[in-house]
Design a protein around this motif. Structure first.
Motif, short mmCIF file in Angstrom:
data_model
loop_
_atom_site.label_atom_id
_atom_site.label_comp_id
_atom_site.label_asym_id
_atom_site.label_seq_id
_atom_site.Cartn_x
_atom_site.Cartn_y
_atom_site.Cartn_z
N ARG A 274 -28.43 -88.04 37.00
CA ARG A 274 -29.82 -87.90 36.56
C ARG A 274 -30.36 -89.21 36.00
NH1 ARG A 274 -29.44 -82.34 35.69
NH2 ARG A 274 -27.76 -82.60 34.17
N GLU A 275 -29.60 -89.81 35.12
CA GLU A 275 -30.10 -90.98 34.41
C GLU A 275 -30.19 -92.22 35.29
OE1 GLU A 275 -31.28 -91.22 31.35
OE2 GLU A 275 -30.94 -89.11 30.87
N SER A 276 -29.28 -92.33 36.23
CA SER A 276 -29.21 -93.56 37.00
C SER A 276 -29.89 -93.45 38.35
CB SER A 276 -27.75 -93.95 37.21
OG SER A 276 -27.08 -92.97 37.97
N SER B 253 -23.22 -85.05 36.38
CA SER B 253 -24.60 -84.64 36.65
C SER B 253 -25.57 -85.46 35.80
CB SER B 253 -24.79 -83.15 36.37
OG SER B 253 -24.86 -82.90 34.98
N GLN B 254 -25.18 -85.73 34.57
CA GLN B 254 -26.06 -86.50 33.70
C GLN B 254 -26.10 -87.96 34.13
OE1 GLN B 254 -28.02 -85.21 31.60
NE2 GLN B 254 -28.85 -87.08 30.69
N VAL B 255 -24.97 -88.49 34.49
CA VAL B 255 -24.94 -89.87 34.97
C VAL B 255 -25.86 -89.99 36.18
CG1 VAL B 255 -23.51 -91.65 35.99
CG2 VAL B 255 -22.62 -90.27 34.10
#
Lengths: 197, 197
Positions: free
Chosen positions: B165-167, B161-163
């Motif tokens: 969000r960031e990308s 989920s963070q990957v």
DNA sequence: TACGAATCTGAGGGATGCCTCAAGTTGTGT
DNA sequence: ACACAACTTGAGGCATCCCTCAGATTCGTA
């Protein structure tokens, strides 16, 4: 660059220190977004004084975070000192994420990292260069798959930062298990072709 | 459970629909934290009306998210329909994260998932049960390492989920590469012992 | 058509956090 | 001891978002 900074008055210097201590603590506990009023309160100083010393949040972060990021350099050194390149690579990642799991602010900084204050952003880039040496050493030794690049490390940091955030209170150390899975995919012999782009 | 809900007046029903449409769009675009005023505005309705229909944010999420989560069930079905258990497992993960990368709200929901409104939380748990079947099937076939459990899937979702969000803006699709690395660590033959707790 | 209940409206009060600045306080050199 | 620059203070203005409620509006029905 000569020291263009005039010497502070004694009380001002004391307050600046108290602010840095308070900020370091609160940022570690609550992350980079901690309200500046809280920092001022814990330092026993008014909000106005905080803004005297650090006109923007970035200025404060720029004063606090580089020291925290320096802890990372030791991890890097120890990793490079390991005689086994793969073990060094693993030690680097474990040391890195251990630091992140102890410091909310560091965790945030490494996630946002490159969207941040110049000071912090530069420190991140420098750290990345060091990391590159660790990566290459493990690849030259034939242990780390050759298609793993620096950007992939950044992505991994994004990923683990969230795991750390979510599990910090309920299951600290859960990130180690996740990292273990990931590492098993980074060994040369585990490598399968990656999706193109 | 008989339908205890009285029929709405026609204008009220129309407004409720407009609110659901607006909320679905804005939540997908901006995540679960989108200001409710924005939702009301896009629906062409006053903030008071929004609160008439959905007294709390959770009520609104409870009306919007289950439908989005249902998209996940199709992914699950298709995964189970795959004759190859490993391919099915991979298809499940790719389908799941593809959905998350198209819907900020879904991404948030699956991250916070279990800290959320009962409706959403329950849907997550149900989804997890289905996922368990996919996992077990791949393990019985000897393709997925046997020490990968449901909690590890949750952790993987946190990570990805963070990957995502960031990308999302800079490099959409970066998550596929990250997932590929991770998958290479999940194959039975890649498995090394995990850290003991 | 006219009435009452259902519904809508949006100003407004509360909370949090950012940042400023006029007035007060304190350190320091003479 | 004095004066002045350096420093501190905290109330208050701005912004965002939350949620409420008294009054205005609209629907459905008789």
């Amino acid at each position: 660059m000569a020291a263009g900074t005039k010497p502070l008055r004694s009380d001002a210097a004391r307050n600046r220190d108290k602010l840095l201590v308070a900020a370091t603590q609160l940022i570690a506990e609550h992350g980079l977004d901690v309200p500046l009023e809280h920092v001022a309160r814990r330092a026993g100083v008014s909000i106005g004084t905080l803004y005297n010393h650090f006109p923007t949040r970035e200025a404060l972060l720029g004063a606090v975070m580089p020291q925290r990021l320096a802890a990372l350099e030791q991890v890097t050194e120890r990793a490079l000192a390991d005689p086994d390149p793969w073990d060094g690579f693993v030690a680097f990642l474990e040391g890195l994420f251990a630091l992140q799991s102890e410091d909310h602010g560091l965790n945030d900084a490494l996630t946002q990292g490159f969207t941040l204050a110049t000071d912090v952003s530069q420190a991140c880039h420098r750290g990345l260069l060091d990391a590159e040496r660790i990566i290459e050493r493990a690849q030259v030794a034939g242990r780390l798959r050759p298609d793993f690049g620096t950007q992939d490390l950044v992505t991994l940091i994004w990923a683990m930062s969230q795991v750390i955030r979510e599990s910090m209170n309920t299951a600290p150390g859960a990130w180690r298990r996740c990292l273990a899975f990931f590492l098993d995919g980074l060994r040369t012999e585990a490598a399968h072709p990656l999706p193109e782009r």
